[in-house]
Design a protein around this motif. Structure first.
Motif: not given
Length: 79
Positions: A1-14
């Motif tokens: 399993m891979k976990i990627r992090k990204t930023i949307l609307s100034d919030a970090e999502l996993n």
């Protein structure tokens, strides 16, 4: 399993991406959005991208769904 992090609307999502190579499918989940999807290797392409964007549109605004959909598509192609 891979976990990627990204930023949307100034919030970090996993974003959790599971690949089952034996049965040739992916499961992608975004727990913060209470959203997940499953698709096979055969589903890859423009149609899948549009389905992901459409599904994310129920949880995000149009631009964010488009951005995250493209990121998910790219990440699964890399695996």
């Amino acid at each position: 399993m891979k976990i990627r992090k990204t930023i949307l609307s100034d919030a970090e999502l996993n974003i959790f991406i599971y690949e089952n190579k034996k049965d040739e499918y992916f499961v992608v989940a975004v727990p913060t959005l209470e959203w997940s999807t499953k698709f096979t290797y055969d589903d890859l392409g423009e149609e899948l991208l549009n389905q992901i964007i459409h599904a994310l549109s129920s949880k995000l605004d149009e631009q964010e769904a488009f951005t995250l959909g493209h990121r998910i598509n790219q990440w699964t192609r890399e695996m």
